[in-house]
Motif scaffolding. Structure first.
Motif, PDB file in Angstrom:
ATOM      1  N   TYR A   1       4.437   4.714   5.148  1.00  0.00           N
ATOM      2  CA  TYR A   1       4.340   6.058   4.569  1.00  0.00           C
ATOM      3  C   TYR A   1       5.379   6.930   5.245  1.00  0.00           C
ATOM      4  O   TYR A   1       5.917   6.586   6.305  1.00  0.00           O
ATOM      5  N   VAL A   2       5.676   8.073   4.617  1.00  0.00           N
ATOM      6  CA  VAL A   2       6.637   9.020   5.178  1.00  0.00           C
ATOM      7  C   VAL A   2       5.977  10.390   5.254  1.00  0.00           C
ATOM      8  O   VAL A   2       5.492  10.914   4.250  1.00  0.00           O
ATOM      9  N   LYS A   3       5.979  10.958   6.442  1.00  0.00           N
ATOM     10  CA  LYS A   3       5.487  12.329   6.626  1.00  0.00           C
ATOM     11  C   LYS A   3       6.690  13.262   6.525  1.00  0.00           C
ATOM     12  O   LYS A   3       7.654  13.132   7.282  1.00  0.00           O
TER      13      LYS A   3
ATOM     14  N   LEU B   1       3.530  -5.590  -0.929  1.00  0.00           N
ATOM     15  CA  LEU B   1       3.694  -4.225  -0.414  1.00  0.00           C
ATOM     16  C   LEU B   1       4.755  -3.455  -1.202  1.00  0.00           C
ATOM     17  O   LEU B   1       5.219  -2.396  -0.768  1.00  0.00           O
ATOM     18  N   ALA B   2       5.155  -3.984  -2.353  1.00  0.00           N
ATOM     19  CA  ALA B   2       6.165  -3.320  -3.179  1.00  0.00           C
ATOM     20  C   ALA B   2       5.569  -2.076  -3.837  1.00  0.00           C
ATOM     21  O   ALA B   2       4.384  -2.048  -4.186  1.00  0.00           O
ATOM     22  N   PRO B   3       6.371  -1.019  -4.023  1.00  0.00           N
ATOM     23  CA  PRO B   3       5.877   0.187  -4.689  1.00  0.00           C
ATOM     24  C   PRO B   3       5.431  -0.100  -6.120  1.00  0.00           C
ATOM     25  O   PRO B   3       5.983  -0.963  -6.800  1.00  0.00           O
ATOM     26  N   VAL B   4       4.413   0.634  -6.560  1.00  0.00           N
ATOM     27  CA  VAL B   4       3.886   0.509  -7.921  1.00  0.00           C
ATOM     28  C   VAL B   4       4.238   1.774  -8.693  1.00  0.00           C
ATOM     29  O   VAL B   4       3.978   2.889  -8.233  1.00  0.00           O
ATOM     30  N   ILE B   5       4.829   1.596  -9.853  1.00  0.00           N
ATOM     31  CA  ILE B   5       5.228   2.737 -10.674  1.00  0.00           C
ATOM     32  C   ILE B   5       4.010   3.432 -11.244  1.00  0.00           C
ATOM     33  O   ILE B   5       3.068   2.787 -11.717  1.00  0.00           O
ATOM     34  N   GLY B   6       4.027   4.748 -11.221  1.00  0.00           N
ATOM     35  CA  GLY B   6       2.938   5.557 -11.757  1.00  0.00           C
ATOM     36  C   GLY B   6       3.210   7.027 -11.493  1.00  0.00           C
ATOM     37  O   GLY B   6       4.294   7.400 -11.031  1.00  0.00           O
ATOM     38  N   THR B   7       2.236   7.858 -11.780  1.00  0.00           N
ATOM     39  CA  THR B   7       2.394   9.301 -11.588  1.00  0.00           C
ATOM     40  C   THR B   7       1.842   9.725 -10.231  1.00  0.00           C
ATOM     41  O   THR B   7       0.671   9.500  -9.940  1.00  0.00           O
ATOM     42  N   PHE B   8       2.700  10.302  -9.436  1.00  0.00           N
ATOM     43  CA  PHE B   8       2.304  10.841  -8.128  1.00  0.00           C
ATOM     44  C   PHE B   8       2.577  12.338  -8.105  1.00  0.00           C
ATOM     45  O   PHE B   8       3.695  12.782  -8.371  1.00  0.00           O
ATOM     46  N   THR B   9       1.555  13.117  -7.814  1.00  0.00           N
ATOM     47  CA  THR B   9       1.720  14.556  -7.610  1.00  0.00           C
ATOM     48  C   THR B   9       0.856  14.970  -6.425  1.00  0.00           C
ATOM     49  O   THR B   9      -0.233  14.428  -6.227  1.00  0.00           O
ATOM     50  N   CYS B  10       1.351  15.910  -5.654  1.00  0.00           N
ATOM     51  CA  CYS B  10       0.540  16.461  -4.566  1.00  0.00           C
ATOM     52  C   CYS B  10       1.043  17.851  -4.210  1.00  0.00           C
ATOM     53  O   CYS B  10       2.203  18.197  -4.470  1.00  0.00           O
ATOM     54  N   THR B  11       0.159  18.628  -3.640  1.00  0.00           N
ATOM     55  CA  THR B  11       0.504  19.962  -3.161  1.00  0.00           C
ATOM     56  C   THR B  11       0.665  19.905  -1.646  1.00  0.00           C
ATOM     57  O   THR B  11      -0.266  19.490  -0.953  1.00  0.00           O
ATOM     58  N   PRO B  12       1.828  20.286  -1.125  1.00  0.00           N
ATOM     59  CA  PRO B  12       2.014  20.265   0.330  1.00  0.00           C
ATOM     60  C   PRO B  12       0.996  21.155   1.032  1.00  0.00           C
ATOM     61  O   PRO B  12       0.619  22.214   0.529  1.00  0.00           O
ATOM     62  N   GLU B  13       0.569  20.712   2.206  1.00  0.00           N
ATOM     63  CA  GLU B  13      -0.346  21.501   3.021  1.00  0.00           C
ATOM     64  C   GLU B  13       0.453  22.402   3.956  1.00  0.00           C
ATOM     65  O   GLU B  13       1.563  22.063   4.367  1.00  0.00           O
ATOM     66  N   ILE B  14      -0.110  23.549   4.287  1.00  0.00           N
ATOM     67  CA  ILE B  14       0.529  24.423   5.256  1.00  0.00           C
ATOM     68  C   ILE B  14       0.355  23.816   6.643  1.00  0.00           C
ATOM     69  O   ILE B  14      -0.752  23.483   7.058  1.00  0.00           O
ATOM     70  N   SER B  15       1.471  23.656   7.346  1.00  0.00           N
ATOM     71  CA  SER B  15       1.451  23.018   8.656  1.00  0.00           C
ATOM     72  C   SER B  15       0.909  23.962   9.719  1.00  0.00           C
ATOM     73  O   SER B  15       1.099  25.178   9.638  1.00  0.00           O
TER      74      SER B  15
ATOM     75  N   SER C   1       6.629  12.338  -8.011  1.00  0.00           N
ATOM     76  CA  SER C   1       7.325  11.063  -7.824  1.00  0.00           C
ATOM     77  C   SER C   1       6.814  10.083  -8.873  1.00  0.00           C
ATOM     78  O   SER C   1       5.773  10.304  -9.493  1.00  0.00           O
ATOM     79  N   ASN C   2       7.553   8.992  -9.074  1.00  0.00           N
ATOM     80  CA  ASN C   2       7.097   7.962 -10.016  1.00  0.00           C
ATOM     81  C   ASN C   2       6.529   6.742  -9.303  1.00  0.00           C
ATOM     82  O   ASN C   2       6.394   5.670  -9.885  1.00  0.00           O
ATOM     83  N   VAL C   3       6.185   6.887  -8.008  1.00  0.00           N
ATOM     84  CA  VAL C   3       5.528   5.808  -7.257  1.00  0.00           C
ATOM     85  C   VAL C   3       4.109   6.240  -6.941  1.00  0.00           C
ATOM     86  O   VAL C   3       3.890   7.254  -6.280  1.00  0.00           O
TER      87      VAL C   3
ATOM     88  N   ILE D   1       2.664  13.885   2.711  1.00  0.00           N
ATOM     89  CA  ILE D   1       2.878  12.461   2.966  1.00  0.00           C
ATOM     90  C   ILE D   1       3.135  11.753   1.645  1.00  0.00           C
ATOM     91  O   ILE D   1       2.361  11.920   0.680  1.00  0.00           O
ATOM     92  N   ILE D   2       4.205  10.977   1.598  1.00  0.00           N
ATOM     93  CA  ILE D   2       4.598  10.281   0.375  1.00  0.00           C
ATOM     94  C   ILE D   2       4.691   8.778   0.636  1.00  0.00           C
ATOM     95  O   ILE D   2       4.860   8.337   1.772  1.00  0.00           O
ATOM     96  N   PRO D   3       4.599   7.966  -0.423  1.00  0.00           N
ATOM     97  CA  PRO D   3       4.744   6.513  -0.266  1.00  0.00           C
ATOM     98  C   PRO D   3       6.212   6.099  -0.285  1.00  0.00           C
ATOM     99  O   PRO D   3       7.111   6.916  -0.528  1.00  0.00           O
ATOM    100  N   ARG D   4       6.458   4.834  -0.033  1.00  0.00           N
ATOM    101  CA  ARG D   4       7.796   4.239  -0.164  1.00  0.00           C
ATOM    102  C   ARG D   4       8.299   4.470  -1.595  1.00  0.00           C
ATOM    103  O   ARG D   4       7.555   4.252  -2.558  1.00  0.00           O
ATOM    104  N   GLN D   5       9.552   4.876  -1.730  1.00  0.00           N
ATOM    105  CA  GLN D   5      10.106   5.207  -3.035  1.00  0.00           C
ATOM    106  C   GLN D   5      10.952   4.071  -3.607  1.00  0.00           C
ATOM    107  O   GLN D   5      11.498   3.243  -2.868  1.00  0.00           O
ATOM    108  N   LEU D   6      11.069   4.076  -4.927  1.00  0.00           N
ATOM    109  CA  LEU D   6      11.866   3.071  -5.635  1.00  0.00           C
ATOM    110  C   LEU D   6      13.245   3.590  -6.021  1.00  0.00           C
ATOM    111  O   LEU D   6      14.198   2.825  -6.134  1.00  0.00           O
TER     112      LEU D   6
END
Length: 258
Positions: free
Chosen positions: A131-133, A164-178, A154-156, A186-191
């Motif tokens: 994962y990537v923070k 452990l290969a990325p799976v294509i799909g719809t990814f959306t998230c709202t960033p949290e205030i640090s 993202s499309n992963v 946090i996002i997954p490995r990208q294609l």
């Protein structure tokens, strides 16, 4: 004479029973696979496949203790995967999916082919960061925040358990205030380079920053076994973004015009 005859009959019966020997064909016998789990592991999903099907589907509660497990597997070859930190992801067959609107889990995993053509085989689990923070700040603000709502796309949407290969799909998230400054997500490995962040005014998109293209131009390696975290500083007035990658060989930085 009675006892001698009984003894002879016993010997004859034993001789009639087939014996196992070194010369016997043992190709159909299973292989004993020993899996060595490291310390600090907690809840681990352990899977194994041969060429035909999944042959092991196990969940281990290790509680941070070193553990060795043994499994009987068919001879030939198999693929072993071990995944930790998958809580929050949805299991769909042999795929782990990120629920839409949620961030990626802090997932550590490894997968490898193992030769099981002998009597025994060993596999040492060596978890890698999958994962990537992303730490995101907007310059010109003491808090590092911006006047817009943010939406990451993202499309992963997950990963395959076996490869452990990325799976294509719809990814959306709202960033949290640090707690420190700015935002964090946090996002997954990208294609590819489709990762983006929308600057929203209500339901309307004010602007879209193509993060995937910018990160790729920095030389970031999405195929690395262990993924590095990323720090971004965006200057909307100058249309510039500074990228710092916390690589295992030391951080490197670059500034790109958006």
């Amino acid at each position: 004479m009675k006892y001698v005859l009984k003894y002879i009959m016993m010997l004859a019966a034993i001789a009639a029973v087939p014996a196992c020997s070194i010369k016997e064909d043992r190709s159909s016998c299973p292989c004993m696979l020993t899996v060595d789990f490291p310390e600090a592991a907690a809840k681990v999903m352990m899977n194994c496949w041969n060429q035909e099907r999944r042959i092991i589907d196990d969940v281990l509660e290790l509680d941070g203790e070193k553990c060795i497990r043994k499994y009987h597997v068919p001879k030939g070859s198999c693929t072993v995967s071990a995944i930790e930190g998958y809580e929050g992801l949805e299991v769909s067959g042999e795929v782990l999916l990120i629920p839409e609107g949620k961030q990626m889990s802090c997932l550590y995993a490894c997968a490898s082919d193992v030769a099981t053509d002998g009597e025994t085989a060993e596999y040492k689990v060596d978890f890698k960061k999958n994962y990537v923070k992303v730490n995101l700040c907007f310059s010109g603000s003491e808090t590092g925040l911006c006047p817009y709502d943010l939406l990451v796309r993202s499309n992963v949407a997950g990963l395959e358990m076996r490869t452990l290969a990325p799976v294509i799909g719809t990814f959306t998230c709202t960033p949290e205030i640090s707690e420190a400054k700015g935002y964090q997500f946090i996002i997954p490995r990208q294609l590819d380079e489709t990762l983006s962040i929308d600057l929203m005014q209500g339901a309307e998109i004010y602007d879209t920053i193509m993060l995937g293209r910018i990160i790729a131009s920095s030389g970031y390696d999405w195929t690395a076994e262990a993924l590095a975290d990323i720090d971004l500083v965006i200057d909307l007035s100058k249309r510039e973004i500074s990228i710092t990658v916390s690589g295992w060989d030391g951080p490197f930085s670059t500034t790109i015009t958006i």
